[in-house]
Write an enzyme that holds these catalytic residues in place. Structure first.
Site, PDB file in Angstrom:
ATOM      1  CG  PHE A  48       1.647 109.788 -11.158  1.00  0.00           C
ATOM      2  CD1 PHE A  48       2.838 110.343 -10.839  1.00  0.00           C
ATOM      3  CD2 PHE A  48       0.297 110.790 -11.065  1.00  0.00           C
ATOM      4  CE1 PHE A  48       2.925 111.774 -10.447  1.00  0.00           C
ATOM      5  CE2 PHE A  48       0.829 112.032 -10.611  1.00  0.00           C
ATOM      6  CZ  PHE A  48       2.066 112.549 -10.599  1.00  0.00           C
ATOM      7  CG  ASP A  49       5.312 104.437 -12.690  1.00  0.00           C
ATOM      8  OD1 ASP A  49       5.055 104.931 -11.749  1.00  0.00           O
ATOM      9  OD2 ASP A  49       6.507 104.204 -13.277  1.00  0.00           O
ATOM     10  CE  LYS A  50      -1.693 104.004  -7.715  1.00  0.00           C
ATOM     11  NZ  LYS A  50      -1.862 104.845  -6.736  1.00  0.00           N
TER      12      LYS A  50
END
Length: 156
Positions: A48-50
């Site tokens: 995930f890229d947050k």
């Protein structure tokens, strides 16, 4: 004893896939098609890229790249106007961005949705398309490769 006939399997499988994709969409998880959902059983890791999607469960507009003399505000306003007729999770994020920036959102005329691809509506006498790259190209909208590459670099 378990009894299964081909008719039951032919009805149960598509129903289960529809329910799975529907419940996922309600949670903000989108699948391109049923085959993609089926392939997820092979996933061993997720990255995930947050950007807030994971932490608070809401999609957010990350950036806008104006073209053809449009401003960021006018593009968001036009897109939000078309998306106001949709309940798609991405549409909701575009509408939220418009409202947070106090942008004008019109009710679109001749609204049509193309599931998994995009939507079309008429806003202030202009046909407005909102959708993925393939959808735009299907409707003869020229998207420069440099713009596409620029956007991809932001996410890779």
């Amino acid at each position: 004893m378990v009894i299964a006939c081909p008719c039951d399997m032919g009805l149960a499988t598509p129903t289960a896939v529809m329910v799975g994709t529907g419940q996922s969409a309600e949670s903000g998880i989108l699948f391109k098609d049923a085959e993609t959902l089926e392939v997820t059983k092979k996933i061993t890791a997720v990255v995930f890229d947050k950007t807030g999607t994971v932490t608070d469960g809401n999609l957010k507009v990350f950036s806008v790249e104006p073209e053809y003399g449009y401003s960021e505000e006018s593009l968001i306003s036009l897109a939000a106007s078309v998306e106001s007729g949709s309940e798609h999770v991405i549409a909701k994020s575009i509408l939220k961005e418009a409202h947070e920036n106090s942008l004008n959102v019109e009710t679109p005329h001749n609204f049509s949705v193309f599931p998994g691809r995009g939507a079309i509506g008429m806003v202030n006498g202009k046909n407005v398309l909102v959708g993925n790259l393939h959808f735009l190209r299907e409707h003869d909208v020229h998207v420069e490769e440099s713009l596409t590459e620029k956007m991809l670099r932001r996410f890779l």
